[in-house]
Design a protein around this motif. Structure first.
Motif, PDB file in Angstrom:
ATOM      1  N   ILE A 118      53.570  32.924  31.749  1.00  0.00           N
ATOM      2  CA  ILE A 118      52.965  34.023  31.546  1.00  0.00           C
ATOM      3  C   ILE A 118      53.744  35.010  30.978  1.00  0.00           C
ATOM      4  O   ILE A 118      54.734  35.389  31.276  1.00  0.00           O
ATOM      5  CB  ILE A 118      53.382  34.335  33.685  1.00  0.00           C
ATOM      6  N   CYS A 119      53.446  35.719  30.897  1.00  0.00           N
ATOM      7  CA  CYS A 119      53.259  37.345  29.938  1.00  0.00           C
ATOM      8  C   CYS A 119      53.445  37.938  30.228  1.00  0.00           C
ATOM      9  O   CYS A 119      52.328  39.040  30.728  1.00  0.00           O
ATOM     10  CB  CYS A 119      51.916  36.886  28.317  1.00  0.00           C
ATOM     11  N   TYR A 120      53.959  39.148  30.712  1.00  0.00           N
ATOM     12  CA  TYR A 120      54.101  40.233  31.446  1.00  0.00           C
ATOM     13  C   TYR A 120      55.026  41.119  30.901  1.00  0.00           C
ATOM     14  O   TYR A 120      56.319  41.042  30.504  1.00  0.00           O
ATOM     15  CB  TYR A 120      54.781  39.418  32.815  1.00  0.00           C
ATOM     16  N   LYS A 121      54.821  42.152  32.217  1.00  0.00           N
ATOM     17  CA  LYS A 121      55.450  43.264  32.095  1.00  0.00           C
ATOM     18  C   LYS A 121      56.258  44.421  32.975  1.00  0.00           C
ATOM     19  O   LYS A 121      55.007  44.816  33.686  1.00  0.00           O
ATOM     20  CB  LYS A 121      55.009  44.768  30.806  1.00  0.00           C
ATOM     21  N   TYR A 122      57.134  44.555  33.189  1.00  0.00           N
ATOM     22  CA  TYR A 122      57.056  45.427  34.723  1.00  0.00           C
ATOM     23  C   TYR A 122      57.748  46.713  34.713  1.00  0.00           C
ATOM     24  O   TYR A 122      58.862  47.008  33.527  1.00  0.00           O
ATOM     25  CB  TYR A 122      58.790  44.303  35.284  1.00  0.00           C
ATOM     26  N   HIS A 123      56.909  47.254  35.408  1.00  0.00           N
ATOM     27  CA  HIS A 123      56.694  48.701  35.255  1.00  0.00           C
ATOM     28  C   HIS A 123      57.498  49.267  37.087  1.00  0.00           C
ATOM     29  O   HIS A 123      57.024  49.464  37.915  1.00  0.00           O
ATOM     30  CB  HIS A 123      55.569  49.671  35.410  1.00  0.00           C
ATOM     31  N   SER A 124      59.023  49.715  36.406  1.00  0.00           N
ATOM     32  CA  SER A 124      59.468  50.072  37.455  1.00  0.00           C
ATOM     33  C   SER A 124      59.300  51.882  37.912  1.00  0.00           C
ATOM     34  O   SER A 124      59.330  51.534  39.257  1.00  0.00           O
ATOM     35  CB  SER A 124      61.186  50.194  37.189  1.00  0.00           C
ATOM     36  N   THR A 125      58.499  52.291  37.205  1.00  0.00           N
ATOM     37  CA  THR A 125      58.275  53.591  38.027  1.00  0.00           C
ATOM     38  C   THR A 125      57.433  53.544  38.521  1.00  0.00           C
ATOM     39  O   THR A 125      55.798  53.190  38.754  1.00  0.00           O
ATOM     40  CB  THR A 125      57.767  54.434  36.315  1.00  0.00           C
ATOM     41  N   LYS A 126      56.933  54.274  39.520  1.00  0.00           N
ATOM     42  CA  LYS A 126      56.026  54.452  40.634  1.00  0.00           C
ATOM     43  C   LYS A 126      55.373  54.822  40.323  1.00  0.00           C
ATOM     44  O   LYS A 126      55.262  56.484  40.537  1.00  0.00           O
ATOM     45  CB  LYS A 126      56.997  54.406  42.146  1.00  0.00           C
ATOM     46  N   PRO A 223      52.366  55.587  45.792  1.00  0.00           N
ATOM     47  CA  PRO A 223      53.107  55.447  44.732  1.00  0.00           C
ATOM     48  C   PRO A 223      54.053  53.894  44.364  1.00  0.00           C
ATOM     49  O   PRO A 223      54.601  54.305  45.415  1.00  0.00           O
ATOM     50  CB  PRO A 223      54.379  56.755  43.933  1.00  0.00           C
ATOM     51  N   ARG A 224      53.632  52.976  43.307  1.00  0.00           N
ATOM     52  CA  ARG A 224      54.423  52.250  44.015  1.00  0.00           C
ATOM     53  C   ARG A 224      54.572  51.749  42.537  1.00  0.00           C
ATOM     54  O   ARG A 224      53.596  51.788  41.893  1.00  0.00           O
ATOM     55  CB  ARG A 224      53.110  50.377  45.054  1.00  0.00           C
ATOM     56  N   ARG A 225      55.487  50.470  42.441  1.00  0.00           N
ATOM     57  CA  ARG A 225      55.644  49.376  40.805  1.00  0.00           C
ATOM     58  C   ARG A 225      54.714  48.214  41.043  1.00  0.00           C
ATOM     59  O   ARG A 225      53.624  48.512  41.321  1.00  0.00           O
ATOM     60  CB  ARG A 225      57.307  48.793  41.436  1.00  0.00           C
ATOM     61  N   PHE A 226      54.587  47.935  39.679  1.00  0.00           N
ATOM     62  CA  PHE A 226      53.654  46.921  38.964  1.00  0.00           C
ATOM     63  C   PHE A 226      53.653  46.345  38.253  1.00  0.00           C
ATOM     64  O   PHE A 226      55.181  46.587  37.492  1.00  0.00           O
ATOM     65  CB  PHE A 226      52.421  48.334  39.375  1.00  0.00           C
ATOM     66  N   ILE A 227      53.420  45.241  37.714  1.00  0.00           N
ATOM     67  CA  ILE A 227      53.538  43.871  36.659  1.00  0.00           C
ATOM     68  C   ILE A 227      52.184  44.482  36.148  1.00  0.00           C
ATOM     69  O   ILE A 227      50.999  43.696  36.900  1.00  0.00           O
ATOM     70  CB  ILE A 227      53.803  43.089  37.211  1.00  0.00           C
ATOM     71  N   CYS A 228      52.197  43.983  34.849  1.00  0.00           N
ATOM     72  CA  CYS A 228      51.455  43.861  34.120  1.00  0.00           C
ATOM     73  C   CYS A 228      50.993  42.690  33.040  1.00  0.00           C
ATOM     74  O   CYS A 228      52.080  42.235  32.711  1.00  0.00           O
ATOM     75  CB  CYS A 228      50.851  44.796  32.926  1.00  0.00           C
ATOM     76  N   GLN A 229      50.326  42.251  32.958  1.00  0.00           N
ATOM     77  CA  GLN A 229      50.136  40.816  32.914  1.00  0.00           C
ATOM     78  C   GLN A 229      48.955  40.278  31.361  1.00  0.00           C
ATOM     79  O   GLN A 229      47.754  41.081  31.571  1.00  0.00           O
ATOM     80  CB  GLN A 229      49.928  39.631  33.450  1.00  0.00           C
ATOM     81  N   ARG A 230      48.861  39.803  30.361  1.00  0.00           N
ATOM     82  CA  ARG A 230      48.836  39.886  29.263  1.00  0.00           C
ATOM     83  C   ARG A 230      48.381  37.981  28.871  1.00  0.00           C
ATOM     84  O   ARG A 230      49.212  36.986  29.465  1.00  0.00           O
ATOM     85  CB  ARG A 230      49.167  39.564  28.267  1.00  0.00           C
ATOM     86  N   GLY A 231      47.207  37.809  29.073  1.00  0.00           N
ATOM     87  CA  GLY A 231      46.401  36.662  28.497  1.00  0.00           C
ATOM     88  C   GLY A 231      45.560  36.114  29.741  1.00  0.00           C
ATOM     89  O   GLY A 231      45.213  34.672  30.050  1.00  0.00           O
ATOM     90  N   GLN A 232      45.961  36.870  30.486  1.00  0.00           N
ATOM     91  CA  GLN A 232      44.230  36.264  32.188  1.00  0.00           C
ATOM     92  C   GLN A 232      43.687  37.080  32.487  1.00  0.00           C
ATOM     93  O   GLN A 232      43.509  38.441  32.655  1.00  0.00           O
ATOM     94  CB  GLN A 232      45.791  36.628  33.308  1.00  0.00           C
ATOM     95  N   PHE A 233      42.863  36.356  32.763  1.00  0.00           N
ATOM     96  CA  PHE A 233      41.114  37.693  32.348  1.00  0.00           C
ATOM     97  C   PHE A 233      40.793  37.231  33.929  1.00  0.00           C
ATOM     98  O   PHE A 233      39.969  37.858  34.279  1.00  0.00           O
ATOM     99  CB  PHE A 233      40.074  37.566  31.784  1.00  0.00           C
TER     100      PHE A 233
END
Length: 233
Positions: A118-126, A223-233
């Motif tokens: 999985i190609c991802y990025k974690y965003h800790s800012t809520k 406000p919550r944290r989240f993860i963005c993902q590339r490559g999954q449509f």
């Protein structure tokens, strides 16, 4: 996510001398099946190519890292970085083959997880749910979609290892009275792991809770944290 690994060692012969121009792993990327970029022109398009010929041709062209075998038009199309595609067409049927997938996940702070692929990025800012979508979109990515066993396992393991709070994830419905959620492309979501009594009337969006590691309906304003993902449509 189902992966089948195909290895092609590409040999190019010039004046009787053989050498390896590029030996890449080209892998079937199942989550991109039946999806072709809508606004990107292919680097090449050839009729009646076998898969090996298609991959071979791609390796000889600069910036070509993926091929799409179009079953409807019987064509082989070569493209650039598939993780940067945001527009898709659902009319063409075929299969994506992508070379050196992990190498494509390196820009903008994104990380390649070799275990879950999985190609991802974690965003800790809520932020609110609306801001998660705009942030991911600005990074040529999407909010994490937790409908496959693989992505669900990834999300749970990430939350446990990082001791993170509940996460916003992809999914919405028309009203709190509807039980059917859809993803960002309007596709009905299946294999959704709801907490007991969910989806409730609390909201039209989705969060992955920290208590049971299951999904709950949420209004999306907290406000919550989240993860963005590339490559999954």
């Amino acid at each position: 996510m189902a992966w089948i690994i195909k290895t092609f060692m590409v040999c190019v012969c010039i004046h009787g001398h053989s050498f390896i121009q590029r030996g890449d792993f080209f892998q079937i990327f199942s989550e991109m099946t039946d999806m072709v970029p809508a606004t990107f022109s292919p680097h090449f398009e050839e009729k009646s190519f076998s898969l090996l010929q298609c991959v071979d041709f791609c390796t000889r062209i600069q910036n070509c890292v993926s091929v799409f075998m179009n079953k409807t038009l019987f064509t082989c199309q070569g493209f650039g970085n598939p993780f940067l595609y945001t527009g898709v067409l659902n009319s063409n049927q075929g299969m994506w083959y992508i070379g050196s997938v992990s190498d494509l996940c390196s820009s903008g702070g994104y990380v390649w997880d070799p275990d879950y692929r999985i190609c991802y990025k974690y965003h800790s800012t809520k932020v609110s749910i609306q801001d998660t979508a705009s942030t991911c979109s600005s990074e040529s990515a999407r909010l994490l979609l937790v409908t496959s066993d693989n992505v669900y396992s990834f999300a749970v393991e990430f939350m446990k290892s990082q001791s993170t709070d509940s996460l916003y994830i992809q999914g919405s419905r028309d009203s709190v009275y509807s039980s059917q959620y859809v993803d960002d492309h309007g596709r009905q979501m299946t294999n959704v792991r709801w907490s007991p009594g969910e989806p409730s009337l609390d909201g039209v969006y989705v969060r992955l809770n920290i208590e049971l590691y299951l999904l709950e309906a949420t209004p999306g304003g907290t406000p919550r944290r989240f993860i963005c993902q590339r490559g999954q449509f």
